[in-house]
Design an enzyme around this catalytic site. Structure first.
Site, short mmCIF file in Angstrom:
data_model
loop_
_atom_site.label_atom_id
_atom_site.label_comp_id
_atom_site.label_asym_id
_atom_site.label_seq_id
_atom_site.Cartn_x
_atom_site.Cartn_y
_atom_site.Cartn_z
N LYS A 6 0.99 -1.14 -0.17
CA LYS A 6 0.12 0.00 0.02
C LYS A 6 0.75 1.15 -0.01
CE LYS A 6 -4.39 1.14 0.42
NZ LYS A 6 -5.59 0.18 -0.14
N GLY A 23 -24.91 3.08 3.21
CA GLY A 23 -24.05 3.61 2.22
C GLY A 23 -24.33 2.96 1.13
N SER A 72 -20.98 3.61 -4.82
CA SER A 72 -20.58 2.62 -5.71
C SER A 72 -20.71 1.20 -5.62
CB SER A 72 -18.84 2.87 -6.11
OG SER A 72 -18.37 1.88 -6.94
P1 NAD Z 1 -18.47 5.52 -2.28
O1 NAD Z 1 -17.77 6.70 -1.64
O2 NAD Z 1 -18.89 5.37 -3.71
O3 NAD Z 1 -19.63 5.33 -1.26
C1 NAD Z 1 -19.77 5.59 0.02
C2 NAD Z 1 -21.19 5.87 0.35
O4 NAD Z 1 -21.28 5.81 1.82
C3 NAD Z 1 -21.38 7.40 -0.21
O5 NAD Z 1 -22.56 7.54 -0.73
C4 NAD Z 1 -21.40 8.04 1.24
O6 NAD Z 1 -22.40 9.02 1.12
C5 NAD Z 1 -21.87 6.97 2.17
N1 NAD Z 1 -21.62 7.45 3.44
C6 NAD Z 1 -20.59 7.96 4.21
N2 NAD Z 1 -20.75 7.84 5.55
C7 NAD Z 1 -21.90 7.30 5.82
C8 NAD Z 1 -22.69 7.26 6.94
N3 NAD Z 1 -22.06 7.58 8.32
N4 NAD Z 1 -23.71 6.51 7.03
C9 NAD Z 1 -24.34 6.29 5.64
N5 NAD Z 1 -23.71 6.39 4.49
C10 NAD Z 1 -22.64 6.95 4.81
O7 NAD Z 1 -17.30 4.51 -1.71
P2 NAD Z 1 -17.54 2.94 -2.30
O8 NAD Z 1 -16.31 2.83 -3.38
O9 NAD Z 1 -18.85 2.58 -2.39
O10 NAD Z 1 -16.71 2.31 -0.87
C11 NAD Z 1 -17.70 1.85 0.10
C12 NAD Z 1 -17.01 1.09 1.05
O11 NAD Z 1 -16.51 -0.19 0.49
C13 NAD Z 1 -15.67 1.59 1.77
O12 NAD Z 1 -15.45 1.19 3.12
C14 NAD Z 1 -14.73 1.04 0.83
O13 NAD Z 1 -13.27 0.94 1.46
C15 NAD Z 1 -15.08 -0.30 0.49
N6 NAD Z 1 -14.54 -1.18 -0.43
C16 NAD Z 1 -14.63 -0.52 -1.79
C17 NAD Z 1 -14.13 -1.27 -2.81
C18 NAD Z 1 -14.45 -0.62 -4.54
O14 NAD Z 1 -14.28 -1.52 -5.25
N7 NAD Z 1 -15.11 0.36 -4.64
C19 NAD Z 1 -13.73 -2.59 -2.77
C20 NAD Z 1 -13.43 -2.84 -1.38
C21 NAD Z 1 -13.84 -2.35 -0.40
#
Ligand code: NAD
Length: 354
Positions: A81, A183, A186
């Site tokens: 990382k 949440g 994405s």
């Molecule tokens: P994103 O930013 O697209 O979506 C996150 C969503 O959570 C946003 O809509 C935001 O408004 C919402 N949010 C933030 N705080 C909140 C709260 N307290 N209550 C309710 N909603 C809240 O991010 P993402 O890519 O969807 O990732 C989401 C999670 O999954 C993260 O923890 C990320 O590390 C993890 N993750 C993502 C991926 C990926 O491929 N994108 C892969 C592995 C893990």
């Protein structure tokens, strides 16, 4: 010096590099936890840390997390990382990214980078001008592997939720099963759409309340305020926003027999996995259920390196193995009495030769 080796988050990392490039102003840390299974793969985070100690903590913890995630996803990749320490105004220049690319290149393939929080596809394109050890680049063609990992992560979580529902509730389908999603970005938004297609009953929540209300309306679900979602009485609570939500208070509020979602590092501390188990809640370890995205990113890199056309079906086939891995963890947890998070950690450690 001695302080570093006894740092709580230092876990026999193979290589930790502090980077400062005076010309561009780049300050970064690259941590390689393990290259036992292959080059250390993991994204680059661009973040402002008021205390630089927190940047080191992130680099050490997140690189170890990538070792475990990649190993459990069956990938020929180790864990690494990078963290770029942004200024308060988070200004980012092409020169900085180019200097970062040169540093990655200097590691000669021991570290493969990609996007993480604060780094876009366009940023990775800049980095890729200085090094080939990059993944997560834009792809062309709908059958090409790679690109935005979000939909692949969502697919793995959807399959993992179905496996959990079968394991804990004995149901073959999620039709009529009540799932509360925290949440709907994405990942969470993708999970919601896949579950809605199967007839699941959804309760959706996001700090962007308008978006959550709109999606609930579109998918025939309910809206819940962000402060209430963890206490919703349901079959599955699916965290897809923040880490560390499963702490003493969070676990006490849960009213669901299953927790399965994509947010990274959901357990505030290790003991919280045990606390979930003691409450009879089936927990899907986050780095196992959310591996769909890294599977896509890693396959993109491997195909590019080997000059092979990358078939998206190979990515789908690997993501389809996530439910089987979760089953193995849950069975071992039930027979040994060890919580599922600790079982997953042990399996991962064994795979990386520790
Ligand atoms: P994103 O930013 O697209 O979506 C996150 C969503 O959570 C946003 O809509 C935001 O408004 C919402 N949010 C933030 N705080 C909140 C709260 N307290 N209550 C309710 N909603 C809240 O991010 P993402 O890519 O969807 O990732 C989401 C999670 O999954 C993260 O923890 C990320 O590390 C993890 N993750 C993502 C991926 C990926 O491929 N994108 C892969 C592995 C893990």
């Amino acid at each position: 010096m001695t302080a570093f080796w006894t740092e709580a988050d230092y876990d026999d990392h193979e290589h930790v590099q502090l980077v400062h490039d005076r010309a561009s102003g780049l300050t970064a840390i690259i941590a390689l936890h393990s290259t036992h299974l292959g080059p250390g793969a993991g994204g680059t985070r661009f973040w402002h840390y008021p205390d630089p100690k927190d940047a080191m903590r992130d680099a050490l913890r997140l690189s170890r997390g990538m070792s475990y995630k990649n190993a459990m996803a069956g990938l020929p990749m180790g864990g690494g990382k990078a963290v770029i320490l942004a200024s308060k105004d988070k200004s980012k220049t092409e020169e900085m990214l180019a200097a970062f690319g040169d540093t990655v290149n200097g590691l000669a393939g021991r570290y493969i980078t990609a996007e993480d929080v604060g780094i876009s596809e366009a940023d990775m394109v800049v980095v890729s001008k200085r090094t080939d050890y990059v993944s997560g680049l834009p792809v062309s063609g709908k059958d090409a592997a790679g690109g935005d990992p979000g939909p692949f992560t969502a697919m793995g979580i959807y399959l993992g939720i179905k496996a959990a529902v079968k394991h804990k509730l004995g149901k073959e389908s999620v039709s009529g099963v009540h799932i509360a999603i925290q949440g709907i970005g994405s990942v969470g938004g993708g999970v919601a759409r896949l579950l809605a297609h199967d007839g699941a009953k959804l309760t959706l929540s996001d700090i962007n309340e308008d978006r959550a209300r709109a999606m609930a309306g579109e998918l025939g679900g309910e809206f819940s305020a962000p402060g209430s979602i963890m206490g919703v009485s349901c079959d599955v609570f699916s965290p897809n926003a923040l880490g560390a939500i499963l702490d003493d208070a969070g676990i006490a509020r849960l009213d669901a027999p299953i927790v399965a979602g994509g947010a990274n590092n959901q357990l505030a501390r290790q003991g919280h996995g045990k606390m979930l188990a003691e409450r009879g809640i089936l927990f899907a370890p986050d780095y196992v259920i959310n591996a769909g995205g890294i599977i896509s990113v890693a396959m993109e890199y491997i195909c590019k390196r080997d000059g092979d056309p990358c078939d998206i079906n190979e990515v789908r086939k690997r993501i389809a193995q996530i439910p089987g891995r979760l089953e193995e963890i849950w069975r071992e947890s039930e027979s040994s009495g060890v919580s599922s998070d600790a079982v997953a950690d042990r399996m991962a450690q064994k795979l990386i030769g520790r």
